[in-house]
Design an enzyme around this catalytic site. Structure first.
Site, PDB file in Angstrom:
ATOM      1  N   GLN A 106       0.847  -1.198   0.000  1.00 52.18           N
ATOM      2  CA  GLN A 106       0.000   0.000   0.000  1.00 52.18           C
ATOM      3  C   GLN A 106       0.877   1.242   0.000  1.00 52.18           C
ATOM      4  OE1 GLN A 106      -3.416  -0.702   3.098  1.00 52.18           O
ATOM      5  NE2 GLN A 106      -1.686  -1.943   3.709  1.00 52.18           N
ATOM      6  N   HIS A 126      -1.608   1.455  -4.153  1.00 57.15           N
ATOM      7  CA  HIS A 126      -1.956   2.875  -3.998  1.00 57.15           C
ATOM      8  C   HIS A 126      -1.019   3.780  -4.783  1.00 57.15           C
ATOM      9  CE1 HIS A 126      -4.129   1.762   0.024  1.00 57.15           C
ATOM     10  NE2 HIS A 126      -4.805   1.405  -1.052  1.00 57.15           N
ATOM     11  N   CYS A 162      -1.170  17.733 -23.063  1.00 63.92           N
ATOM     12  CA  CYS A 162      -2.608  17.871 -23.355  1.00 63.92           C
ATOM     13  C   CYS A 162      -3.309  18.928 -22.508  1.00 63.92           C
ATOM     14  CB  CYS A 162      -3.297  16.513 -23.182  1.00 63.92           C
ATOM     15  SG  CYS A 162      -3.566  16.074 -21.458  1.00 63.92           S
ATOM     16  N   SER A 200       0.607  -2.883   8.655  1.00 62.97           N
ATOM     17  CA  SER A 200      -0.611  -2.187   8.215  1.00 62.97           C
ATOM     18  C   SER A 200      -1.667  -2.267   9.307  1.00 62.97           C
ATOM     19  CB  SER A 200      -1.165  -2.823   6.935  1.00 62.97           C
ATOM     20  OG  SER A 200      -2.399  -2.199   6.588  1.00 62.97           O
ATOM     21  N   SER A 201      -2.414  -1.169   9.472  1.00 57.41           N
ATOM     22  CA  SER A 201      -3.531  -1.201  10.414  1.00 57.41           C
ATOM     23  C   SER A 201      -4.681  -2.053   9.856  1.00 57.41           C
ATOM     24  CB  SER A 201      -4.023   0.222  10.707  1.00 57.41           C
ATOM     25  OG  SER A 201      -4.372   0.869   9.507  1.00 57.41           O
ATOM     26  N   ASN A 225       2.871  -6.768  13.264  1.00 56.98           N
ATOM     27  CA  ASN A 225       2.534  -5.357  13.462  1.00 56.98           C
ATOM     28  C   ASN A 225       2.750  -4.972  14.931  1.00 56.98           C
ATOM     29  OD1 ASN A 225       1.605  -3.028  11.993  1.00 56.98           O
ATOM     30  ND2 ASN A 225      -0.249  -3.063  13.236  1.00 56.98           N
ATOM     31  N   ASP A 242       8.248  -4.728  16.989  1.00 57.00           N
ATOM     32  CA  ASP A 242       8.851  -3.859  15.982  1.00 57.00           C
ATOM     33  C   ASP A 242       9.193  -4.664  14.713  1.00 57.00           C
ATOM     34  OD1 ASP A 242      10.210  -1.162  15.384  1.00 57.00           O
ATOM     35  OD2 ASP A 242      11.726  -2.675  14.890  1.00 57.00           O
ATOM     36  N   ILE A 243       8.753  -4.150  13.578  1.00 57.42           N
ATOM     37  CA  ILE A 243       8.914  -4.897  12.322  1.00 57.42           C
ATOM     38  C   ILE A 243      10.394  -5.120  11.992  1.00 57.42           C
ATOM     39  CG2 ILE A 243       8.621  -4.674   9.808  1.00 57.42           C
ATOM     40  CD1 ILE A 243       5.965  -3.101  10.622  1.00 57.42           C
TER      41      ILE A 243
HETATM   42  N1  APR Z   1       6.882  -1.817  13.917  1.00 57.50           N
HETATM   43  C1  APR Z   1       5.656  -2.381  14.009  1.00 57.50           C
HETATM   44  N2  APR Z   1       4.517  -1.766  13.662  1.00 57.50           N
HETATM   45  C2  APR Z   1       4.607  -0.486  13.241  1.00 57.50           C
HETATM   46  C3  APR Z   1       5.850   0.192  13.162  1.00 57.50           C
HETATM   47  C4  APR Z   1       7.029  -0.528  13.503  1.00 57.50           C
HETATM   48  N3  APR Z   1       8.249   0.008  13.433  1.00 57.50           N
HETATM   49  N4  APR Z   1       5.602   1.461  12.724  1.00 57.50           N
HETATM   50  C5  APR Z   1       4.264   1.562  12.569  1.00 57.50           C
HETATM   51  N5  APR Z   1       3.657   0.388  12.856  1.00 57.50           N
HETATM   52  C6  APR Z   1       2.236   0.035  12.742  1.00 57.50           C
HETATM   53  C7  APR Z   1       1.265   1.033  13.332  1.00 57.50           C
HETATM   54  O1  APR Z   1       1.058   0.760  14.695  1.00 57.50           O
HETATM   55  C8  APR Z   1       0.008   0.769  12.489  1.00 57.50           C
HETATM   56  O2  APR Z   1      -0.779  -0.261  13.026  1.00 57.50           O
HETATM   57  O3  APR Z   1       1.948   0.021  11.347  1.00 57.50           O
HETATM   58  C9  APR Z   1       0.569   0.309  11.144  1.00 57.50           C
HETATM   59  C10 APR Z   1       0.460   1.362  10.068  1.00 57.50           C
HETATM   60  O4  APR Z   1      -0.905   1.599   9.819  1.00 57.50           O
HETATM   61  P1  APR Z   1      -1.402   2.873   8.991  1.00 57.50           P
HETATM   62  O5  APR Z   1      -0.698   4.086   9.483  1.00 57.50           O
HETATM   63  O6  APR Z   1      -2.884   2.871   9.037  1.00 57.50           O
HETATM   64  O7  APR Z   1      -0.849   2.579   7.527  1.00 57.50           O
HETATM   65  P2  APR Z   1      -1.471   1.624   6.391  1.00 57.50           P
HETATM   66  O8  APR Z   1      -2.190   0.465   6.977  1.00 57.50           O
HETATM   67  O9  APR Z   1      -0.374   1.357   5.445  1.00 57.50           O
HETATM   68  O10 APR Z   1      -2.526   2.609   5.748  1.00 57.50           O
HETATM   69  C11 APR Z   1      -3.313   2.142   4.670  1.00 57.50           C
HETATM   70  O11 APR Z   1      -4.295   4.301   4.410  1.00 57.50           O
HETATM   71  O12 APR Z   1      -4.486   6.643   4.096  1.00 57.50           O
HETATM   72  C12 APR Z   1      -4.237   5.418   3.537  1.00 57.50           C
HETATM   73  O13 APR Z   1      -3.454   5.258   1.384  1.00 57.50           O
HETATM   74  C13 APR Z   1      -3.000   5.292   2.705  1.00 57.50           C
HETATM   75  O14 APR Z   1      -1.892   3.237   2.013  1.00 57.50           O
HETATM   76  C14 APR Z   1      -2.428   3.957   3.117  1.00 57.50           C
HETATM   77  C15 APR Z   1      -3.622   3.254   3.729  1.00 57.50           C
END
Ligand code: APR
Length: 252
Positions: A106, A126, A162, A200-201, A225, A242-243
């Site tokens: 994403q 995205h 264009c 990702s959330s 996550n 931590d990832i």
């Molecule tokens: N280690 C583990 N988890 C992490 C770390 C880390 N170092 N850093 C951040 N996170 C987790 C956060 O706690 C969160 O749960 O990663 C997740 C990121 O989630 P979002 O900020 O919601 O990002 P994402 O899921 O990629 O968002 C999806 O939303 O606005 C849109 O288009 C945008 O592609 C994006 C989409």
């Protein structure tokens, strides 16, 4: 099962990878935070400061196009020099070894490409924020040229070919999803035997539908996550931490 201790998480991930032969990684903003790229929903994210500009607003309002470009360049200043992190390198290695067939992301930060993963193994749901394209004719535009013009005039860029509106090559809320990327993501997901959802959330759809799609095609689902996600209850394994720390053993 939820594992929170890093050594246990690493060992469980190693076992899952060992037992798999067709891995798909699905990444979100969390894989890039250690590289200095902010995620979207964590406290203090710069993205929380402003309401996102929906696609139809971008198209219909010149003022909002200008605002979108102002925000874009301000964010680029935060992370334009970002380099891949441990997670990106770990996944690049899994692809290079033949174990991983695709990285569905994403993210728009281009860091999977920078870590050496070939383009044909990356599916960007995205889009990509490192260039722009014309919404009318599709012509690619380079950000350095757009920025020069924008800073000189303050006007949102128009296509040199264009005259159509030029937009960062990313997918905004309300913008149609890229059909070819969705097709490739679907194909890889239904064929995998291990689906790794990383950073990702898992709340933004349709992207967040892929973990469940993988499960429904009998893949194992592992979620890596730092915090809970709504799909944790569907996962075979949740590695919470931590990832970069969890993926580090695979990064070199
Ligand atoms: N280690 C583990 N988890 C992490 C770390 C880390 N170092 N850093 C951040 N996170 C987790 C956060 O706690 C969160 O749960 O990663 C997740 C990121 O989630 P979002 O900020 O919601 O990002 P994402 O899921 O990629 O968002 C999806 O939303 O606005 C849109 O288009 C945008 O592609 C994006 C989409």
């Amino acid at each position: 099962m939820i594992l929170t201790h890093v050594d246990e998480a690493r060992a469980a991930l190693a076992r899952a990878i060992d037992q798999a032969s067709r891995i798909v990684a699905f990444t979100g903003a969390g894989i890039s935070t250690e590289c200095g790229v902010p995620d979207f929903r964590s406290t203090n994210s710069p993205w929380l400061k402003y309401k996102p500009i929906d696609f139809d607003v971008f198209v219909s309002s010149e003022l909002m196009r200008e605002e979108a470009w102002r925000r874009k360049f301000a964010l680029d200043d935060i992370y334009a020099q970002a380099q891949p992190g441990r997670g990106h390198y770990a996944l690049a290695n899994l692809v290079a070894s033949g174990k991983a067939t695709a990285i569905i992301t994403q993210n728009i930060d281009n860091l999977h490409q920078c870590s050496g993963t070939p383009d044909d193994r990356i599916v960007e749901l995205h889009g990509n924020g490192t260039y722009a394209s014309c919404l009318s004719c599709g012509l690619r535009h380079e950000l350095v040229d757009i920025r020069r013009g924008f800073e000189a005039t303050g006007a949102a860029p128009l296509c040199s070919a264009c005259g159509g509106p030029v937009k960062s090559a990313t997918i905004s809320f309300g913008q149609p999803m890229p059909a070819e990327a969705m097709r490739r993501a679907h194909e890889a997901t239904v064929a995998c035997d291990l689906f790794l959802a990383i950073g990702s959330s898992l709340i933004v759809y349709p992207a967040a539908s892929y973990p469940s799609l993988a499960k429904s095609h009998n893949a194992r689902l592992v979620i890596v996550n730092g915090e809970a996600t709504p799909l944790d209850s569907e996962a075979d394994l949740v590695l919470r931490g931590d990832i970069g720390d969890i993926l580090e053993p695979f990064a070199s």
